[in-house]
Design an enzyme around this catalytic site. Structure first.
Site, PDB file in Angstrom:
ATOM      1  N   SER A  63      -0.617 -41.555 -62.955  1.00  0.00           N
ATOM      2  CA  SER A  63      -1.716 -42.526 -63.004  1.00  0.00           C
ATOM      3  C   SER A  63      -1.914 -43.118 -61.607  1.00  0.00           C
ATOM      4  O   SER A  63      -2.131 -42.364 -60.670  1.00  0.00           O
ATOM      5  CB  SER A  63      -1.422 -43.600 -64.061  1.00  0.00           C
ATOM      6  OG  SER A  63      -2.549 -44.448 -64.224  1.00  0.00           O
ATOM      7  N   HIS A  76      -4.742 -39.952 -65.055  1.00  0.00           N
ATOM      8  CA  HIS A  76      -5.740 -40.891 -65.569  1.00  0.00           C
ATOM      9  C   HIS A  76      -6.915 -40.964 -64.605  1.00  0.00           C
ATOM     10  O   HIS A  76      -6.770 -41.396 -63.469  1.00  0.00           O
ATOM     11  CB  HIS A  76      -5.133 -42.297 -65.717  1.00  0.00           C
ATOM     12  CG  HIS A  76      -4.042 -42.356 -66.745  1.00  0.00           C
ATOM     13  ND1 HIS A  76      -3.063 -43.325 -66.723  1.00  0.00           N
ATOM     14  CD2 HIS A  76      -3.778 -41.575 -67.816  1.00  0.00           C
ATOM     15  CE1 HIS A  76      -2.245 -43.129 -67.754  1.00  0.00           C
ATOM     16  NE2 HIS A  76      -2.655 -42.067 -68.423  1.00  0.00           N
ATOM     17  N   ASP A 113       2.369 -44.946 -70.368  1.00  0.00           N
ATOM     18  CA  ASP A 113       1.873 -43.668 -70.892  1.00  0.00           C
ATOM     19  C   ASP A 113       2.732 -42.517 -70.358  1.00  0.00           C
ATOM     20  O   ASP A 113       2.954 -42.414 -69.153  1.00  0.00           O
ATOM     21  CB  ASP A 113       0.404 -43.461 -70.488  1.00  0.00           C
ATOM     22  CG  ASP A 113      -0.237 -42.276 -71.202  1.00  0.00           C
ATOM     23  OD1 ASP A 113       0.186 -41.982 -72.332  1.00  0.00           O
ATOM     24  OD2 ASP A 113      -1.159 -41.672 -70.629  1.00  0.00           O
TER      25      ASP A 113
END
Length: 351
Positions: A166, A192, A289
Site C-alpha cells: 500500500s 492499493h 490489509d
C-alpha cells in the site's frame, strides 16, 4: 494533541477550499496555509514549516513535478499528490512517486465537490500516513544506477509469488522487480490504487524490468516471467486454477479492510489455490490489509516474507503480519528480490 499541519497547493480555488474544509473537519489535522502555485508555496513552506504538503500534479507557473523534484532535493518533506484521473495524470503521478512523493489522491472528474467530500476519510488517512512516513530519496533513473540483474534458480512453473503493498508500495515494488531475471516465477500483485492508475504503473514497470509487467485481465493464464497487477478500484483479484494451470480471477465485491482490490482477498485465494507452491510477500503500507491473508498462506504451507521496519515508508501492514506470526522471515527491502528467488528455487509441488 498536536495537530498535523498541512499546506495545500492547488491552482483551483474550489479544490483549495474543499481540501481545507475536509482536513479541518478531522480533529487531528489542520490546514495552516494554501497556495495557488508552487512559487507562493515556497514562501509559505519557509514561514509555516508544515508536516505534510498536498500538491496538485498539473499547475501553471511551475510544473508540480519540477517543484517536487526541487523540494525533495533541497527540503525533503512528506508530500501527497492530488491528481486528475487522466492518462497524463496517471503518468505524472507515477513519476511523482519516483521523485519521492509518499502517496496520491485522485481528483474526481465530475461533481468535484461531492467527490472530494466522499473522499474525506481517504484523504485524512493518506495525510496521517504521510505525516508518519519515512522519507526516501528519488529513485535512480540512470541505467548505471540500476541494480545488477539476479540469476534465476531453476524454476518450476508451479512456483509463484503473491505480493501485497500500500503506502510507499509503488517504489518498493519497483525495487523488488528491477533485479529479477526474465525467467522469474510468475508474480501476482495487489497494490492499493484507484481505478485508472494501475495501467500507467504497469506500463512504467514494463519498460524498466526484464520480466513482463501488465495489468491483469480476468481468466488469463498465469505464466512464468510475467507480473500481473490487480486493476485499481473496481474489483478484487484472486488466484484460481483451471486444470493444471493457474488463472487470474477478477470479481466484483465489497471493499475488504476498506480496500478494493484487497491484499487479503488475493492472499486467501493463493492459500487455497497454490498452498505450499506460493511465496507470500507483504511490503510497506498503512493498516492491516494482507496480515490475516499472509497467515492463511503460511498455514497452507507457503513461505512468507514481510518487509522490515527500517526499509518501510509506513510500517503498518508488515507490522500487523509480524504480530500475528504470519511472517516466516522479516527482510530488508534491498534483500527481498534475492530472498524471493532463493525460495523460488525450492522444488514446486504438483497440486
Amino acid at each position: 494533541m498536536k495537530k498535523i499541519r498541512v499546506i495545500c497547493v492547488d491552482d483551483s480555488a474550489l479544490v483549495r477550499g474543499l481540501m481545507t474544509e475536509i482536513i479541518n473537519s478531522h480533529p487531528d489535522m489542520e490546514v495552516v496555509a494554501t497556495a495557488p502555485d508552487p512559487l507562493v508555496a515556497r514562501e509559505l513552506i519557509k514561514q509555516h514549516n508544515p508536516d505534510v504538503l498536498t500538491l496538485d500534479v498539473e499547475m501553471p507557473r511551475m510544473d508540480g513535478l519540477d517543484f517536487l523534484e526541487k523540494l525533495m532535493r533541497l527540503r525533503p518533506m512528506p508530500v501527497v499528490m492530488v491528481s486528475s484521473l487522466t492518462e497524463r495524470g496517471g503518468e505524472i503521478t507515477m513519476r511523482a512517486l519516483e521523485l519521492g512523493a509518499i502517496d496520491f489522491v485522485t481528483k474526481p472528474r465530475l461533481g468535484i465537490r461531492d467527490g472530494l467530500l466522499d473522499y474525506s476519510e481517504l484523504i485524512a488517512d493518506k495525510i496521517r500516513a504521510a505525516s508518519r512516513a519515512r522519507l526516501r530519496g528519488p529513485a535512480p533513473v540512470a541505467a548505471a544506477a540500476l541494480p545488477a540483474r539476479l540469476r534465476s534458480p531453476l524454476n518450476s512453473s508451479e512456483k509463484l509469488v503473491i505480493l501485497g503493498a500500500s503506502t510507499g508500495g509503488t517504489e518498493a515494488i519497483r525495487e523488488v522487480l528491477l533485479p529479477l531475471p526474465p525467467d522469474s516465477p510468475a508474480i501476482l500483485i495487489t497494490q492499493h490504487m484507484p481505478a485508472g492508475f494501475t495501467r500507467s504503473f504497469a506500463q512504467r514497470l514494463d519498460t524498466l524490468c526484464a520480466v513482463t509487467v501488465r495489468e491483469a485481465t480476468h481468466g488469463e493464464r498465469v505464466l512464468p516471467g510475467h507480473v500481473y497487477l490487480a486493476p485499481g478500484g473496481e474489483q478484487h483479484m484472486k488466484l484460481g486454477r483451471s486444470g493444471a494451470n493457474y488463472v487470474i480471477e477478477l470479481e466484483a465485491g465489497e471493499p475488504v479492510n476498506r480496500h478494493r482490490p484487497s491484499v487479503d482477498v488475493l492472499f486467501h485465494s493463493a492459500a487455497q489455490a497454490a498452498g505450499r507452491n506460493a511465496i507470500g510477500v507483504l511490503l510497506t503500507g498503512m493498516g492491516k490489509d494482507g496480515a490475516a491473508g499472509l497467515l492463511a498462506m503460511k498455514r497452507a504451507g507457503a513461505y512468507t516474507l514481510a518487509q522490515d521496519e527500517a526499509s518501510c515508508v509506513v510500517f503498518g501492514m508488515p507490522r500487523e503480519a509480524i504480530l500475528l506470526g504470519a511472517a516466516d522471515e522479516v527482510v530488508p527491502l534491498p534483500a527481498m528480490s534475492e530472498r524471493i528467488l532463493m525460495r523460488a528455487g525450492d522444488r514446486g509441488h504438483r497440486v
